[in-house]
Design an enzyme around this catalytic site. Sequence first.
Site, mmCIF file in Angstrom:
data_model
loop_
_atom_site.group_PDB
_atom_site.id
_atom_site.type_symbol
_atom_site.label_atom_id
_atom_site.label_comp_id
_atom_site.label_asym_id
_atom_site.label_seq_id
_atom_site.Cartn_x
_atom_site.Cartn_y
_atom_site.Cartn_z
ATOM 1 N N TRP A 1 0.834 -1.207 0.000
ATOM 2 C CA TRP A 1 0.000 0.000 0.000
ATOM 3 C C TRP A 1 0.863 1.248 0.000
ATOM 4 O O TRP A 1 0.545 2.231 -0.692
ATOM 5 C CB TRP A 1 -0.970 -0.008 1.179
ATOM 6 C CG TRP A 1 -1.913 -1.162 1.123
ATOM 7 C CD1 TRP A 1 -2.041 -2.165 2.040
ATOM 8 C CD2 TRP A 1 -2.860 -1.460 0.079
ATOM 9 N NE1 TRP A 1 -3.003 -3.058 1.626
ATOM 10 C CE2 TRP A 1 -3.514 -2.656 0.440
ATOM 11 C CE3 TRP A 1 -3.210 -0.836 -1.125
ATOM 12 C CZ2 TRP A 1 -4.506 -3.245 -0.361
ATOM 13 C CZ3 TRP A 1 -4.197 -1.413 -1.918
ATOM 14 C CH2 TRP A 1 -4.827 -2.606 -1.533
ATOM 15 N N ASP B 1 -1.403 6.810 6.309
ATOM 16 C CA ASP B 1 -2.452 5.870 5.905
ATOM 17 C C ASP B 1 -2.681 4.917 7.077
ATOM 18 O O ASP B 1 -1.854 4.063 7.363
ATOM 19 C CB ASP B 1 -1.980 5.112 4.653
ATOM 20 C CG ASP B 1 -2.970 4.036 4.198
ATOM 21 O OD1 ASP B 1 -4.005 3.832 4.878
ATOM 22 O OD2 ASP B 1 -2.705 3.398 3.159
ATOM 23 N N LYS C 1 -11.658 -1.748 6.874
ATOM 24 C CA LYS C 1 -10.735 -2.552 7.673
ATOM 25 C C LYS C 1 -11.107 -2.545 9.153
ATOM 26 O O LYS C 1 -10.863 -3.521 9.843
ATOM 27 C CB LYS C 1 -9.293 -2.073 7.507
ATOM 28 C CG LYS C 1 -8.797 -2.009 6.069
ATOM 29 C CD LYS C 1 -8.414 -3.374 5.524
ATOM 30 C CE LYS C 1 -8.260 -3.389 4.015
ATOM 31 N NZ LYS C 1 -7.360 -2.390 3.469
HETATM 32 C C1 LIG Z 1 -6.736 -1.949 2.145
HETATM 33 C C2 LIG Z 1 -5.738 -0.861 2.236
HETATM 34 C C3 LIG Z 1 -5.674 0.167 1.279
HETATM 35 C C4 LIG Z 1 -6.560 0.201 0.059
HETATM 36 O O1 LIG Z 1 -7.827 0.549 0.419
HETATM 37 P P1 LIG Z 1 -8.992 0.727 -0.661
HETATM 38 O O2 LIG Z 1 -10.075 1.308 0.195
HETATM 39 O O3 LIG Z 1 -9.295 -0.614 -1.215
HETATM 40 O O4 LIG Z 1 -8.532 1.680 -1.700
HETATM 41 C C5 LIG Z 1 -4.738 1.156 1.458
HETATM 42 N N1 LIG Z 1 -3.915 1.159 2.513
HETATM 43 C C6 LIG Z 1 -3.946 0.195 3.451
HETATM 44 C C7 LIG Z 1 -2.998 0.260 4.598
HETATM 45 C C8 LIG Z 1 -4.861 -0.839 3.337
HETATM 46 O O5 LIG Z 1 -4.898 -1.807 4.277
#
Ligand SMILES: *Cc1c(COP(=O)(O)O)cnc(C)c1O
Length: 356
Positions: A102, A169, A193
């Site tokens: 990511w 993030d 998540k």
């Molecule tokens: C799942 C995830 C993403 C991507 O998320 P989307 O909502 O599918 O774009 C980005 N960063 C992390 C740390 C993730 O776990």
Amino acid sequence: MKKHNFSAGPCILPQEVFEKSAQAVLNFNDSGLSILEISHRSKDFVAVMDEARALALELLGLENKGYQALFLQGGASMEFLRVPNNLMKIGGKAAYLDTGTWASGAIKEAKNFGETQIVASSKSENYNHIPKNFLIPEDANYFHCTSNNTIFGTQMKSFPETKIPVVCDMSSDIFSRQLDFSKFDLIYAGAQKNMGPAGVTLVVLKEEILGKTERNIPSILDYQKHISAESMYNTPPVFAVYTSLLTMKWLKNLGGISAIEQINIAKAKLLYDEIDRNPLFEGTAKTEDRSNMNATFLLKDNSHTEIFDKMWKEAGISGLPGHRSVGGYRASMYNALPLESIQVLVDVMQELRFKI
Ligand SMILES: *Cc1c(COP(=O)(O)O)cnc(C)c1O
């Protein structure tokens, strides 16, 4: 029977959240209407959005500190490009820490806007640890990191000090542990998540970092426009926002982030202790960087795979295989996963020793 759901995302949510959101689909607030058929501009939905934005800041301890909370669309992946679009100056540069799939996805998007300097990377060791002791260039417009690496099972336990804005993030560990969130200038997290269903992303940002780039930002990507519109620039994903609100209320009633953190520590310890004790398994992430949200591990002997897979499936476990890029197993232990589910997994791991 409800499965023990270790899915990495979309993931388990509290049972009461499933029930209340299902009820709202049938009859929202006793209005005789479904949450899915009311105007997002109606008094009832505006109240949902306002409460969700306020509660996000409250849980993070960021009220009255110059922060705004937004619920946006496009997933965390959209923030990979919204962030540089809003924060990277024309001819400027940004500093990125490369800790996994990511993080490198975020870097790839930022490259479209200017120079990206990778301050450190653990790629050559298949991202099994978090790099430390790197320097952050102070002439960069911001520093970007990923607090929890969902795929590789590593988590940043501390964050570097720097004078430049810090962007993080937190998709896979938002609301899971206590941090001084005021050290971050922009936090984003895809809801699916640890917070709600797919379709909405929480963005929490310090308003003062905006408006410094002279870049012409398309409206839908412009954080300032979303702030001015109180997160209603266009139709928000009403169901995802409402369900995220229910999850945040559940967390508040439980005692907030500090309370869930203690539970999450106990859950992770139960599983990692077994991974370390059981001679059939090994963890893939460096011990000091292990994630309390996603535990990645392998069977030392692949010939045990078939029987182990059969055993955990029979025990009612779901979502255990590792990400397709890593293989092995990944147990995601998000806020709503009960300790009992981890005990079931640990019991299966122990039993395996007597079955082979
Ligand atoms: C799942 C995830 C993403 C991507 O998320 P989307 O909502 O599918 O774009 C980005 N960063 C992390 C740390 C993730 O776990």
